[in-house]
Design a protein around this motif. Structure first.
Motif, mmCIF file in Angstrom:
data_model
loop_
_atom_site.group_PDB
_atom_site.id
_atom_site.type_symbol
_atom_site.label_atom_id
_atom_site.label_comp_id
_atom_site.label_asym_id
_atom_site.label_seq_id
_atom_site.Cartn_x
_atom_site.Cartn_y
_atom_site.Cartn_z
ATOM 1 N N VAL A 124 0.878 -1.167 0.000
ATOM 2 C CA VAL A 124 0.000 0.000 0.000
ATOM 3 C C VAL A 124 0.921 1.225 0.000
ATOM 4 C CG1 VAL A 124 -1.829 1.268 1.193
ATOM 5 C CG2 VAL A 124 -1.743 -1.240 1.347
ATOM 6 N N VAL A 125 0.717 2.123 -0.971
ATOM 7 C CA VAL A 125 1.552 3.316 -1.106
ATOM 8 C C VAL A 125 0.705 4.546 -0.852
ATOM 9 C CG1 VAL A 125 3.018 4.661 -2.659
ATOM 10 C CG2 VAL A 125 3.027 2.163 -2.801
ATOM 11 N N LEU A 126 1.183 5.422 0.029
ATOM 12 C CA LEU A 126 0.515 6.692 0.287
ATOM 13 C C LEU A 126 1.152 7.776 -0.577
ATOM 14 C CD1 LEU A 126 -0.004 7.056 4.126
ATOM 15 C CD2 LEU A 126 -1.742 6.896 2.368
ATOM 16 N N SER A 127 0.294 8.534 -1.257
ATOM 17 C CA SER A 127 0.777 9.640 -2.070
ATOM 18 C C SER A 127 -0.243 10.765 -2.033
ATOM 19 C CB SER A 127 0.992 9.184 -3.520
ATOM 20 O OG SER A 127 1.339 10.284 -4.336
ATOM 21 N N SER A 128 0.238 11.988 -1.917
ATOM 22 C CA SER A 128 -0.675 13.130 -1.961
ATOM 23 C C SER A 128 -1.083 13.448 -3.395
ATOM 24 C CB SER A 128 -0.026 14.353 -1.305
ATOM 25 O OG SER A 128 1.174 14.659 -1.975
ATOM 26 N N ASN A 129 -0.361 12.903 -4.362
ATOM 27 C CA ASN A 129 -0.661 13.105 -5.775
ATOM 28 C C ASN A 129 -1.843 12.213 -6.168
ATOM 29 O OD1 ASN A 129 -0.779 13.105 -8.572
ATOM 30 N ND2 ASN A 129 1.433 12.870 -8.858
ATOM 31 N N LYS A 130 -2.981 12.826 -6.432
ATOM 32 C CA LYS A 130 -4.206 12.078 -6.771
ATOM 33 C C LYS A 130 -4.087 11.339 -8.102
ATOM 34 C CE LYS A 130 -6.664 13.777 -3.303
ATOM 35 N NZ LYS A 130 -6.886 13.063 -2.123
ATOM 36 N N ASN A 131 -3.129 11.711 -8.935
ATOM 37 C CA ASN A 131 -2.947 11.069 -10.244
ATOM 38 C C ASN A 131 -1.850 10.005 -10.233
ATOM 39 O OD1 ASN A 131 -4.919 12.730 -11.535
ATOM 40 N ND2 ASN A 131 -3.416 14.396 -11.531
ATOM 41 N N TYR A 132 -1.286 9.732 -9.061
ATOM 42 C CA TYR A 132 -0.189 8.766 -8.972
ATOM 43 C C TYR A 132 -0.705 7.364 -9.263
ATOM 44 C CZ TYR A 132 3.949 6.383 -7.163
ATOM 45 O OH TYR A 132 5.074 5.607 -7.035
ATOM 46 N N LYS A 133 -0.080 6.700 -10.208
ATOM 47 C CA LYS A 133 -0.464 5.344 -10.602
ATOM 48 C C LYS A 133 0.775 4.460 -10.617
ATOM 49 C CE LYS A 133 -4.747 6.332 -12.498
ATOM 50 N NZ LYS A 133 -5.323 7.101 -11.432
ATOM 51 N N VAL A 134 0.575 3.210 -10.214
ATOM 52 C CA VAL A 134 1.654 2.225 -10.270
ATOM 53 C C VAL A 134 1.065 0.897 -10.720
ATOM 54 C CG1 VAL A 134 3.202 3.272 -8.578
ATOM 55 C CG2 VAL A 134 1.412 1.768 -7.798
ATOM 56 N N ASN A 135 1.835 -0.122 -10.619
ATOM 57 C CA ASN A 135 1.447 -1.484 -10.951
ATOM 58 C C ASN A 135 0.080 -1.827 -10.346
ATOM 59 O OD1 ASN A 135 1.200 -4.344 -10.465
ATOM 60 N ND2 ASN A 135 3.389 -4.556 -10.825
ATOM 61 N N LYS A 136 -0.718 -2.583 -11.068
ATOM 62 C CA LYS A 136 -2.063 -2.929 -10.592
ATOM 63 C C LYS A 136 -2.056 -3.771 -9.317
ATOM 64 C CE LYS A 136 -2.519 -7.075 -13.371
ATOM 65 N NZ LYS A 136 -3.315 -7.848 -14.266
ATOM 66 N N ASN A 137 -0.919 -4.366 -8.973
ATOM 67 C CA ASN A 137 -0.824 -5.159 -7.742
ATOM 68 C C ASN A 137 -0.600 -4.292 -6.503
ATOM 69 O OD1 ASN A 137 -1.052 -7.596 -9.170
ATOM 70 N ND2 ASN A 137 1.140 -7.572 -9.614
ATOM 71 N N ILE A 138 -0.377 -2.996 -6.717
ATOM 72 C CA ILE A 138 -0.095 -2.069 -5.634
ATOM 73 C C ILE A 138 -1.327 -1.210 -5.376
ATOM 74 C CG2 ILE A 138 1.447 -0.222 -4.838
ATOM 75 C CD1 ILE A 138 2.909 -2.873 -5.473
ATOM 76 N N ILE A 139 -1.684 -1.071 -4.107
ATOM 77 C CA ILE A 139 -2.806 -0.207 -3.725
ATOM 78 C C ILE A 139 -2.249 1.192 -3.481
ATOM 79 C CG2 ILE A 139 -4.578 0.245 -1.983
ATOM 80 C CD1 ILE A 139 -4.455 -2.840 -1.378
ATOM 81 N N VAL A 140 -2.835 2.197 -4.120
ATOM 82 C CA VAL A 140 -2.432 3.584 -3.897
ATOM 83 C C VAL A 140 -3.548 4.278 -3.131
ATOM 84 C CG1 VAL A 140 -1.816 5.793 -4.954
ATOM 85 C CG2 VAL A 140 -1.028 3.654 -5.995
ATOM 86 N N GLU A 141 -3.195 4.888 -2.017
ATOM 87 C CA GLU A 141 -4.152 5.643 -1.204
ATOM 88 C C GLU A 141 -3.606 7.044 -0.984
ATOM 89 O OE1 GLU A 141 -7.140 5.041 -0.304
ATOM 90 O OE2 GLU A 141 -7.283 2.907 -0.711
ATOM 91 N N HIS A 142 -4.500 7.947 -0.586
ATOM 92 C CA HIS A 142 -4.117 9.335 -0.404
ATOM 93 C C HIS A 142 -4.346 9.825 1.020
ATOM 94 C CE1 HIS A 142 -3.803 9.169 -4.708
ATOM 95 N NE2 HIS A 142 -5.043 8.745 -4.766
#
Length: 175
Positions: free
Chosen positions: A67-85
Motif C-alpha cells: 500500500v503506497v501513500l501519495s498526496s498526488n491524486k494522479n499517482y499510478k503504479v502497478n495494478k498489484n499495488i494499492i495507492v491511497e491518499h
C-alpha cells in the motif's frame, strides 16, 4: 493482528539520504524480509510506505501486499499495488474488520511521524554509527515517550555494531 513499524536508525536517528537507506546490512535486510512477509497463517501481510520509499525499493516485495501513500491524486503504479491518499483511510480500513494479517509501516520520515499513534510495536535496528550525510530522520524522541523496550539483541556485521530493539506501546493506567 497488529500494526507494526520497522526502521533502521543511526546514532542521530537518521534513516536515509536522497531517497536511499543510509545503511544496508545483510542481516537487517534478512530480518526485514522475515518479519514483514507472510504471517503464521501463510497470508501476505500489508506493507505501508510513502511514495518516495516505494520508489526507492529495488523491486516489488514478494509475499507482501503493498500500500503506497501519495498526496498526488494522479499517482499510478502497478495494478498489484494499492495507492491511497489518506493515512486515516488506510488505518481505518485495516481496523474495520478482524484481520489475520499484520500491517507493517516501512517509511519514510513523514509516514513514520503520522502513523506513530496507531502503532502497537516498533521493530528498530539501532546502528552504532553516524552517517556522513542524512536528510531523513525517525521521530525517535516522540516514540520513546510512548513505547517501552520488550526485546534487545546485539549483533555485528562488517565491523558495524548494531542492535535489534523491539518496542511495545506503553499501557495507560487509569485510576
Amino acid at each position: 493482528m497488529s500494526i507494526n513499524m520497522i526502521v533502521a536508525i543511526d546514532e542521530s536517528y537518521a534513516i536515509g539520504y536522497k531517497g536511499n537507506l543510509i545503511y544496508r546490512l545483510k542481516k537487517d535486510l534478512k530480518r526485514f524480509r522475515e518479519l514483514t512477509s507472510k504471517n503464521d497463517y501463510g497470508l501476505k501481510n500489508y506493507i505501508l510506505s510513502g511514495r518516495n520509499t516505494y520508489e526507492s525499493l529495488p523491486k516489488e516485495l514478494p509475499d507482501r501486499k503493498m500500500v503506497v501513500l501519495s498526496s498526488n491524486k494522479n499517482y499510478k503504479v502497478n495494478k498489484n499495488i494499492i495507492v491511497e491518499h489518506s493515512l486515516d483511510k488506510v488505518i481505518n480500513h485495516y481496523l474495520s474488520g478482524e484481520q489475520e494479517k499484520d500491517l507493517w509501516i516501512i517509511g519514510g520520515e513523514e509516514i513514520y511521524k503520522q502513523s506513530l499513534d496507531y502503532v502497537d510495536k516498533v521493530y528498530l535496528t539501532f546502528i552504532s554509527s553516524k552517517a556522513k550525510k542524512a536528510d531523513a530522520y525517525f521521530p525517535f524522541l516522540d516514540m520513546i515517550k510512548k513505547f517501552r523496550i520488550v526485546d534487545f539483541e546485539a549483533d555485528k556485521e562488517d565491523g558495524i555494531d548494531f542492535a535489534y530493539i523491539t518496542f511495545e506501546r506503553k499501557k495507560s493506567i487509569c485510576v
